[in-house]
Design an enzyme around this catalytic site. Structure first.
Site, PDB file in Angstrom:
ATOM      1  N   THR A  77      11.189 -11.466  -5.779  1.00  0.00           N
ATOM      2  CA  THR A  77      11.339 -12.920  -5.559  1.00  0.00           C
ATOM      3  C   THR A  77      10.789 -13.400  -4.208  1.00  0.00           C
ATOM      4  O   THR A  77      11.018 -14.549  -3.832  1.00  0.00           O
ATOM      5  CB  THR A  77      12.822 -13.344  -5.655  1.00  0.00           C
ATOM      6  OG1 THR A  77      13.559 -12.674  -4.625  1.00  0.00           O
ATOM      7  CG2 THR A  77      13.414 -13.034  -7.013  1.00  0.00           C
ATOM      8  N   TRP A  78      10.067 -12.548  -3.495  1.00  0.00           N
ATOM      9  CA  TRP A  78       9.512 -12.983  -2.199  1.00  0.00           C
ATOM     10  C   TRP A  78       8.452 -14.050  -2.474  1.00  0.00           C
ATOM     11  O   TRP A  78       7.539 -13.801  -3.278  1.00  0.00           O
ATOM     12  CB  TRP A  78       8.900 -11.765  -1.502  1.00  0.00           C
ATOM     13  CG  TRP A  78       8.554 -11.963  -0.063  1.00  0.00           C
ATOM     14  CD1 TRP A  78       9.091 -12.877   0.805  1.00  0.00           C
ATOM     15  CD2 TRP A  78       7.605 -11.197   0.690  1.00  0.00           C
ATOM     16  NE1 TRP A  78       8.531 -12.713   2.058  1.00  0.00           N
ATOM     17  CE2 TRP A  78       7.631 -11.697   2.021  1.00  0.00           C
ATOM     18  CE3 TRP A  78       6.752 -10.133   0.380  1.00  0.00           C
ATOM     19  CZ2 TRP A  78       6.819 -11.174   3.028  1.00  0.00           C
ATOM     20  CZ3 TRP A  78       5.954  -9.612   1.386  1.00  0.00           C
ATOM     21  CH2 TRP A  78       5.984 -10.132   2.695  1.00  0.00           C
ATOM     22  N   ASP A 133      15.403  -8.606  -7.566  1.00  0.00           N
ATOM     23  CA  ASP A 133      15.414  -8.229  -6.150  1.00  0.00           C
ATOM     24  C   ASP A 133      15.200  -9.462  -5.283  1.00  0.00           C
ATOM     25  O   ASP A 133      14.232 -10.198  -5.461  1.00  0.00           O
ATOM     26  CB  ASP A 133      14.273  -7.236  -5.868  1.00  0.00           C
ATOM     27  CG  ASP A 133      14.215  -6.881  -4.395  1.00  0.00           C
ATOM     28  OD1 ASP A 133      15.085  -6.094  -3.962  1.00  0.00           O
ATOM     29  OD2 ASP A 133      13.350  -7.413  -3.678  1.00  0.00           O
ATOM     30  N   TYR A 192      14.089 -14.118   2.260  1.00  0.00           N
ATOM     31  CA  TYR A 192      13.140 -14.802   1.372  1.00  0.00           C
ATOM     32  C   TYR A 192      13.397 -16.308   1.218  1.00  0.00           C
ATOM     33  O   TYR A 192      13.154 -16.876   0.143  1.00  0.00           O
ATOM     34  CB  TYR A 192      13.136 -14.139  -0.020  1.00  0.00           C
ATOM     35  CG  TYR A 192      12.739 -12.672  -0.040  1.00  0.00           C
ATOM     36  CD1 TYR A 192      12.126 -12.058   1.049  1.00  0.00           C
ATOM     37  CD2 TYR A 192      12.980 -11.885  -1.168  1.00  0.00           C
ATOM     38  CE1 TYR A 192      11.785 -10.716   1.037  1.00  0.00           C
ATOM     39  CE2 TYR A 192      12.635 -10.536  -1.204  1.00  0.00           C
ATOM     40  CZ  TYR A 192      12.048  -9.969  -0.087  1.00  0.00           C
ATOM     41  OH  TYR A 192      11.712  -8.637  -0.123  1.00  0.00           O
ATOM     42  N   GLN A 218      13.933   1.353  -1.233  1.00  0.00           N
ATOM     43  CA  GLN A 218      12.901   0.439  -1.744  1.00  0.00           C
ATOM     44  C   GLN A 218      11.701   0.509  -0.808  1.00  0.00           C
ATOM     45  O   GLN A 218      11.828   0.260   0.388  1.00  0.00           O
ATOM     46  CB  GLN A 218      13.460  -0.988  -1.810  1.00  0.00           C
ATOM     47  CG  GLN A 218      12.507  -1.921  -2.528  1.00  0.00           C
ATOM     48  CD  GLN A 218      12.991  -3.359  -2.580  1.00  0.00           C
ATOM     49  OE1 GLN A 218      12.348  -4.249  -2.034  1.00  0.00           O
ATOM     50  NE2 GLN A 218      14.102  -3.597  -3.251  1.00  0.00           N
ATOM     51  N   TYR A 257       7.953  -1.534  -4.258  1.00  0.00           N
ATOM     52  CA  TYR A 257       7.712  -2.984  -4.138  1.00  0.00           C
ATOM     53  C   TYR A 257       6.214  -3.265  -4.010  1.00  0.00           C
ATOM     54  O   TYR A 257       5.422  -2.363  -3.760  1.00  0.00           O
ATOM     55  CB  TYR A 257       8.543  -3.601  -3.015  1.00  0.00           C
ATOM     56  CG  TYR A 257       8.197  -3.269  -1.569  1.00  0.00           C
ATOM     57  CD1 TYR A 257       7.038  -3.759  -0.951  1.00  0.00           C
ATOM     58  CD2 TYR A 257       9.067  -2.514  -0.797  1.00  0.00           C
ATOM     59  CE1 TYR A 257       6.758  -3.496   0.379  1.00  0.00           C
ATOM     60  CE2 TYR A 257       8.800  -2.244   0.547  1.00  0.00           C
ATOM     61  CZ  TYR A 257       7.639  -2.741   1.125  1.00  0.00           C
ATOM     62  OH  TYR A 257       7.364  -2.478   2.450  1.00  0.00           O
TER      63      TYR A 257
HETATM   64  N1  NAP Z   1      11.667  -4.239   0.821  1.00  0.00           N
HETATM   65  C1  NAP Z   1      10.599  -4.809   1.336  1.00  0.00           C
HETATM   66  O1  NAP Z   1      10.298  -4.668   2.530  1.00  0.00           O
HETATM   67  C2  NAP Z   1       9.719  -5.615   0.443  1.00  0.00           C
HETATM   68  C3  NAP Z   1       8.450  -6.012   0.890  1.00  0.00           C
HETATM   69  C4  NAP Z   1       7.632  -6.723   0.019  1.00  0.00           C
HETATM   70  C5  NAP Z   1       8.094  -7.042  -1.250  1.00  0.00           C
HETATM   71  N2  NAP Z   1       9.359  -6.687  -1.650  1.00  0.00           N
HETATM   72  C6  NAP Z   1       9.880  -7.051  -2.994  1.00  0.00           C
HETATM   73  O2  NAP Z   1       8.924  -6.664  -3.965  1.00  0.00           O
HETATM   74  C7  NAP Z   1       8.556  -7.789  -4.735  1.00  0.00           C
HETATM   75  C8  NAP Z   1       7.134  -7.680  -5.249  1.00  0.00           C
HETATM   76  O3  NAP Z   1       6.198  -7.630  -4.194  1.00  0.00           O
HETATM   77  P1  NAP Z   1       5.283  -8.884  -3.751  1.00  0.00           P
HETATM   78  O4  NAP Z   1       5.912 -10.140  -4.209  1.00  0.00           O
HETATM   79  O5  NAP Z   1       5.028  -8.731  -2.308  1.00  0.00           O
HETATM   80  O6  NAP Z   1       3.906  -8.640  -4.460  1.00  0.00           O
HETATM   81  P2  NAP Z   1       3.403  -8.261  -5.940  1.00  0.00           P
HETATM   82  O7  NAP Z   1       4.535  -8.277  -6.902  1.00  0.00           O
HETATM   83  O8  NAP Z   1       2.599  -7.042  -5.774  1.00  0.00           O
HETATM   84  O9  NAP Z   1       2.397  -9.440  -6.238  1.00  0.00           O
HETATM   85  C9  NAP Z   1       2.824 -10.756  -6.438  1.00  0.00           C
HETATM   86  C10 NAP Z   1       1.590 -11.562  -6.816  1.00  0.00           C
HETATM   87  O10 NAP Z   1       1.103 -11.103  -8.083  1.00  0.00           O
HETATM   88  C11 NAP Z   1       1.001 -12.213  -8.960  1.00  0.00           C
HETATM   89  N3  NAP Z   1       1.323 -11.787 -10.324  1.00  0.00           N
HETATM   90  C12 NAP Z   1       2.490 -11.261 -10.775  1.00  0.00           C
HETATM   91  N4  NAP Z   1       2.392 -10.965 -12.082  1.00  0.00           N
HETATM   92  C13 NAP Z   1       1.123 -11.302 -12.451  1.00  0.00           C
HETATM   93  C14 NAP Z   1       0.422 -11.237 -13.676  1.00  0.00           C
HETATM   94  N5  NAP Z   1       0.995 -10.725 -14.765  1.00  0.00           N
HETATM   95  N6  NAP Z   1      -0.868 -11.699 -13.705  1.00  0.00           N
HETATM   96  C15 NAP Z   1      -1.465 -12.190 -12.593  1.00  0.00           C
HETATM   97  N7  NAP Z   1      -0.839 -12.271 -11.403  1.00  0.00           N
HETATM   98  C16 NAP Z   1       0.440 -11.846 -11.332  1.00  0.00           C
HETATM   99  C17 NAP Z   1       2.000 -13.217  -8.473  1.00  0.00           C
HETATM  100  O11 NAP Z   1       1.611 -14.494  -8.929  1.00  0.00           O
HETATM  101  P3  NAP Z   1       2.627 -15.695  -9.305  1.00  0.00           P
HETATM  102  O12 NAP Z   1       3.738 -15.661  -8.320  1.00  0.00           O
HETATM  103  O13 NAP Z   1       1.757 -16.884  -9.221  1.00  0.00           O
HETATM  104  O14 NAP Z   1       3.148 -15.471 -10.708  1.00  0.00           O
HETATM  105  C18 NAP Z   1       1.884 -13.044  -6.976  1.00  0.00           C
HETATM  106  O15 NAP Z   1       0.753 -13.730  -6.477  1.00  0.00           O
HETATM  107  C19 NAP Z   1       8.787  -8.960  -3.769  1.00  0.00           C
HETATM  108  O16 NAP Z   1       8.774 -10.212  -4.413  1.00  0.00           O
HETATM  109  C20 NAP Z   1      10.087  -8.563  -3.159  1.00  0.00           C
HETATM  110  O17 NAP Z   1      11.172  -8.841  -4.029  1.00  0.00           O
HETATM  111  C21 NAP Z   1      10.157  -5.953  -0.836  1.00  0.00           C
END
Ligand code: NAP
Length: 280
Positions: A20-21, A48, A53, A161, A189
């Site tokens: 959800t970031w 998550d 966030y 994570q 993640y």
């Molecule tokens: N613990 C930590 O330090 C940490 C750090 C980073 C992230 N996280 C967690 O991990 C999660 C995921 O990582 P993230 O948000 O950084 O990046 P990600 O999930 O790798 O990428 C998100 C991007 O991918 C796009 N997307 C998702 N599904 C898609 C699909 N089927 N087709 C085309 N584009 C798609 C999204 O677009 P749209 O939004 O436009 O749909 C967004 O632009 C975070 O949201 C957070 O909850 C944790």
């Protein structure tokens, strides 16, 4: 959707969850809520979030209203709040924003200045009070995990994570084996590289496309499946658009052959072990 046991807990958690970031970034909370709810309908019940966030916790609260029992809800305390008292207060603020009485798992977002003993004591207190059902860590390298294990004892820490996508496989060197040996769930993640997914004209992109075509699937679904190919692994792609959530959930039942996994492994080599565990 395939479910598997989450570390030492008794909970069955879907292999594909929802991040959800920046979910509120498009300035369209109604669409973000619809995406999360469609994700829940399709089995992506691990959600998550984190106090870091912004408005995401409120959006999640709205998305899970009336269906809290379906969800494996995770939030995180920021290191600067992770003192004994600060952790309790941060958790209570997250619970209020999420409009719930409990978290299924609460994580330390990354290591900061407070001793792990203090944060973990607060986690244990929160767990005794029923405000969290389990706790874990994030962005911990093996030395941090060993220290945490030493402080908390076996079986307390349920997950780590960490950054994990096709072009960033550093955890495979030591963190993943350590977690597997100790029964700790590994939640990867940024499975799409935080928006840097391999394009169709790259070698890796073509490999994903060919494998996807053989399964009537998409390259992203193939990537997600590769990232949960071991029983300790979970992944949490973030989608603020319902069509993206639907595509991601479609990876939950995909099965890759050993030969396909080997092709992906070759196209996206894990590289040498970095000095420090990479994080976003
Ligand atoms: N613990 C930590 O330090 C940490 C750090 C980073 C992230 N996280 C967690 O991990 C999660 C995921 O990582 P993230 O948000 O950084 O990046 P990600 O999930 O790798 O990428 C998100 C991007 O991918 C796009 N997307 C998702 N599904 C898609 C699909 N089927 N087709 C085309 N584009 C798609 C999204 O677009 P749209 O939004 O436009 O749909 C967004 O632009 C975070 O949201 C957070 O909850 C944790």
């Amino acid at each position: 959707m395939e479910f598997r046991r989450f570390g030492p807990t008794k909970r069955q958690v879907p292999v594909i969850g929802q991040g959800t970031w920046y979910i509120d970034n498009g300035g369209d909370p109604a669409t973000a809520i619809a995406a999360l709810q469609l994700g829940l309908d399709l089995g992506m019940t691990h959600i998550d979030t984190a106090e870091m966030y912004g408005a995401a916790e409120q959006i999640v609260g709205a998305a899970i209203a009336g269906r809290r029992d379906e969800v494996f809800l995770v939030s995180k305390v920021l290191p600067e709040n992770a003192s004994r008292k600060g952790t309790i207060a941060a958790c209570e603020r997250s619970l209020a924003r999420l409009n719930t009485d409990w978290l299924d798992c609460y994580l330390l977002h990354w290591r900061g200045k407070y001793p792990l003993e203090d944060t973990f004591e607060a986690f244990e207190q929160l767990q005794l009070q029923g405000k969290i059902l389990s706790w874990g860590v994030s962005n911990f390298d093996v030395s941090d995990l060993e220290e945490a294990w030493e402080i908390a004892g076996a079986g307390r820490l349920v997950c780590n994570q960490v950054l994990y996508h096709l072009q960033e496989r550093a955890i495979e060197h030591a963190v993943l084996p350590w977690c597997e040996e100790n029964g700790v769930a590994v939640v990867g993640y940024a499975p799409f590289g935080h928006g840097k997914f391999p394009g169709p004209r790259t070698h890796g992109g073509r490999v994903l496309q060919e494998i996807a075509a053989a399964h009537d699937a998409t390259p992203r679904q193939v990537a997600l499946r590769f990232l949960v190919r071991r029983p300790s692994l979970f992944t949490i792609p973030k989608a603020s658009k319902p069509e993206h959530a639907a595509e991601n959930a479609g990876a939950g039942d995909l099965r890759l052959t050993a030969a396909e996994i080997a092709l992906i492994d070759e196209a996206f080599p894990r590289g040498p072990r970095p000095r420090e565990l990479p994080m976003i």
